[in-house]
Design an enzyme around this catalytic site. Sequence first.
Site, PDB file in Angstrom:
ATOM      1  N   ASN A  21     117.361 -69.973  31.794  1.00  0.00           N
ATOM      2  CA  ASN A  21     116.710 -68.481  32.121  1.00  0.00           C
ATOM      3  C   ASN A  21     115.751 -68.677  33.378  1.00  0.00           C
ATOM      4  OD1 ASN A  21     115.462 -69.599  29.361  1.00  0.00           O
ATOM      5  ND2 ASN A  21     113.851 -68.074  30.048  1.00  0.00           N
ATOM      6  N   ASP A  22     114.653 -68.002  33.200  1.00  0.00           N
ATOM      7  CA  ASP A  22     113.947 -67.828  34.482  1.00  0.00           C
ATOM      8  C   ASP A  22     113.854 -68.690  35.655  1.00  0.00           C
ATOM      9  OD1 ASP A  22     113.164 -65.848  32.281  1.00  0.00           O
ATOM     10  OD2 ASP A  22     110.899 -66.793  32.372  1.00  0.00           O
ATOM     11  N   GLN A  38     114.179 -72.422  33.475  1.00  0.00           N
ATOM     12  CA  GLN A  38     113.862 -72.457  32.150  1.00  0.00           C
ATOM     13  C   GLN A  38     115.202 -73.246  31.649  1.00  0.00           C
ATOM     14  OE1 GLN A  38     111.150 -71.262  29.660  1.00  0.00           O
ATOM     15  NE2 GLN A  38     110.514 -72.591  31.466  1.00  0.00           N
ATOM     16  N   TRP A  46     119.128 -70.130  24.348  1.00  0.00           N
ATOM     17  CA  TRP A  46     117.892 -70.575  24.483  1.00  0.00           C
ATOM     18  C   TRP A  46     117.576 -71.652  23.324  1.00  0.00           C
ATOM     19  CZ3 TRP A  46     113.126 -70.602  22.180  1.00  0.00           C
ATOM     20  CH2 TRP A  46     112.064 -70.704  22.922  1.00  0.00           C
ATOM     21  N   PHE A  78     107.223 -73.538  29.120  1.00  0.00           N
ATOM     22  CA  PHE A  78     107.691 -72.162  29.208  1.00  0.00           C
ATOM     23  C   PHE A  78     107.563 -71.906  30.927  1.00  0.00           C
ATOM     24  CE2 PHE A  78     107.787 -69.308  25.364  1.00  0.00           C
ATOM     25  CZ  PHE A  78     108.644 -70.297  24.791  1.00  0.00           C
ATOM     26  N   ARG A 153     101.037 -66.051  28.887  1.00  0.00           N
ATOM     27  CA  ARG A 153     102.126 -67.105  29.664  1.00  0.00           C
ATOM     28  C   ARG A 153     102.303 -66.849  31.088  1.00  0.00           C
ATOM     29  NH1 ARG A 153     105.163 -64.907  25.555  1.00  0.00           N
ATOM     30  NH2 ARG A 153     106.977 -63.322  26.247  1.00  0.00           N
ATOM     31  N   GLU A 203     105.952 -60.042  31.528  1.00  0.00           N
ATOM     32  CA  GLU A 203     106.128 -61.300  31.484  1.00  0.00           C
ATOM     33  C   GLU A 203     106.177 -61.706  33.283  1.00  0.00           C
ATOM     34  OE1 GLU A 203     108.585 -62.525  27.868  1.00  0.00           O
ATOM     35  OE2 GLU A 203     109.901 -61.440  29.286  1.00  0.00           O
ATOM     36  N   TRP A 290     117.918 -59.961  28.626  1.00  0.00           N
ATOM     37  CA  TRP A 290     117.379 -60.317  27.416  1.00  0.00           C
ATOM     38  C   TRP A 290     118.192 -59.654  26.343  1.00  0.00           C
ATOM     39  CZ3 TRP A 290     116.543 -65.120  26.240  1.00  0.00           C
ATOM     40  CH2 TRP A 290     115.596 -65.876  27.144  1.00  0.00           C
TER      41      TRP A 290
HETATM   42  C1  FRU Z   1     110.898 -64.307  30.376  1.00  0.00           C
HETATM   43  C2  FRU Z   1     110.218 -65.310  29.328  1.00  0.00           C
HETATM   44  C3  FRU Z   1     108.842 -66.033  29.862  1.00  0.00           C
HETATM   45  C4  FRU Z   1     108.854 -67.323  29.136  1.00  0.00           C
HETATM   46  C5  FRU Z   1     110.082 -67.867  29.217  1.00  0.00           C
HETATM   47  C6  FRU Z   1     110.776 -68.605  28.001  1.00  0.00           C
HETATM   48  O1  FRU Z   1     112.226 -64.541  30.516  1.00  0.00           O
HETATM   49  O2  FRU Z   1     110.363 -64.758  28.090  1.00  0.00           O
HETATM   50  O3  FRU Z   1     107.964 -65.190  29.456  1.00  0.00           O
HETATM   51  O4  FRU Z   1     107.833 -68.131  29.616  1.00  0.00           O
HETATM   52  O5  FRU Z   1     111.120 -66.513  29.136  1.00  0.00           O
HETATM   53  O6  FRU Z   1     111.820 -69.221  28.248  1.00  0.00           O
END
Ligand code: FRU
Length: 490
Positions: A21-22, A38, A46, A78, A153, A203, A290
């Site tokens: 992800n991110d 991520q 995930w 994270f 976070r 986020e 998401w």
């Molecule tokens: C955004 C998020 C962040 C978090 C991460 C976890 O997509 O929810 O806020 O740090 O993904 O994988």
Amino acid sequence: GLYQEKHRPQFHFTPEAKWMNDPNGMYYYKGKYHLFYQFYPDSTVWGPMHWGHAESKDMINWEHLPIALYPDSLGLIFSGGAVVDLNNTSGFGTKENPPIVATFTHHNMAGEKAKTNDFQTQSIAYSLDEGTEWTKYEQNPVIPNTEKIKDFRDPKVVWHEKSQKWILVLAAYDKVKLYASPNLIDWNFLSDFGIEGDTRLWECPDLFPIKVEGSDEEKWALIVSIQKDAPNGGTATSYFIGDFDGKEFKSDVKDQKWLDWGADNYAFVTWNNIPENDGRILGIGWMSNWQYALIVPTEKWRSAMTLPRELQLVKTELDYSLLSIPAQETQSLRKDSVSLDPFKVEGKHVLEGSFSPSQFEIVMNIDLKETTAQSFGIELKNGLGENLVITFDRAEEKLYVDRTNSSTNKFSEAFFSKKHSAPLSLKDDILKIQLFVDASSLELFLNDGELNFTDIFFPTEKFDTVSLFANDGNLNISDTNMYSLNGIWN
Ligand code: FRU
């Protein structure tokens, strides 16, 4: 072969296998753009987060590197950022060999289970070898969660020249919090910034100075990703433009704007340490949402990044806007090109040439004065009748992207439930269209970044036809360049 699986993007960054992800921790150093992300190396959904790592000379061709950060006794790793600590303010390196310092969130699973609410804390790690090997700071976390905020976070850091301090921004449920530090280790709380009455989850914030195009005026941009009710459903990236005085961020306007109007550009953040003589603000986003990220129909890996983009700040009569344009390095993808003389489309016109309809770029100018059609657009199609339709509607002043019929495999209700749209201003005589299509994504840039739109799709078979269409009238095209694009993995 490698990277030849069904739906595999050919010129976008993807992990070779498993879940991503991110984008995280991006910096430029010694001629290389670093990208962390991520990553869950054990599954295509995930799970316990790591930071995957890749590097590139041009943000286009990537080399995969070993995992940079693994979960530990404080928790999963994270999202967050990284900076090149050129003056060795942290003392982790030397001036001759400055440390790279990553800021990230430790997410403690046991704490989450026990509902302690303080299970997310901010930690740091440093690298002395350009980013391959990382050492976690012994006294982590550097920002504990004293207020017990459940969603606390995604710390990202920028150097503030005026106060000679590092400024850290993180997401704290429905707002962001700012902190300052002389050394990346000791952090003092500065201020909160949020929208009154907003209860959505925020986020992946990013705060940075940016010059107004063609002037010396400096403003500050705050990017935040928003976890629900984005314009086209689910999650999307937004921004505020304002000022930062070393303590508080003050937005010029009450509500944020959308950085991208499509459904699939989340957690977009920028690269640190771009050389001054380059001066661009460069970033990348996670090309998913998401709402359905976990169930898109890819088998070996899940998710891609957007193309690298340059952000430009422009001042309009009313306020300021951030434009997103593809980074100029994307031009290196161009293989063969065909230029077309001005032409008119009535009904439908199939575009033909030496390009693949599932891997191309088109740059096109529409002469609106000479165009009589009330709506017109571009259609991608395959032999099974699955299609994706981009429509420019002049009467409604809207852009539509319709992927509702893009596959017979309806893997997610939310993915197929409605046509996507964005407000479209057609005040000029020319509409400039730049469109990138890869195996499973489109990125549309209008009028040099005034509007940009990113959507993903998963046709049962690759799209094999691209056509232009005009409804009730003609479409007048003054300029067209079609490019076949290189793949980046061979
Ligand atoms: C955004 C998020 C962040 C978090 C991460 C976890 O997509 O929810 O806020 O740090 O993904 O994988």
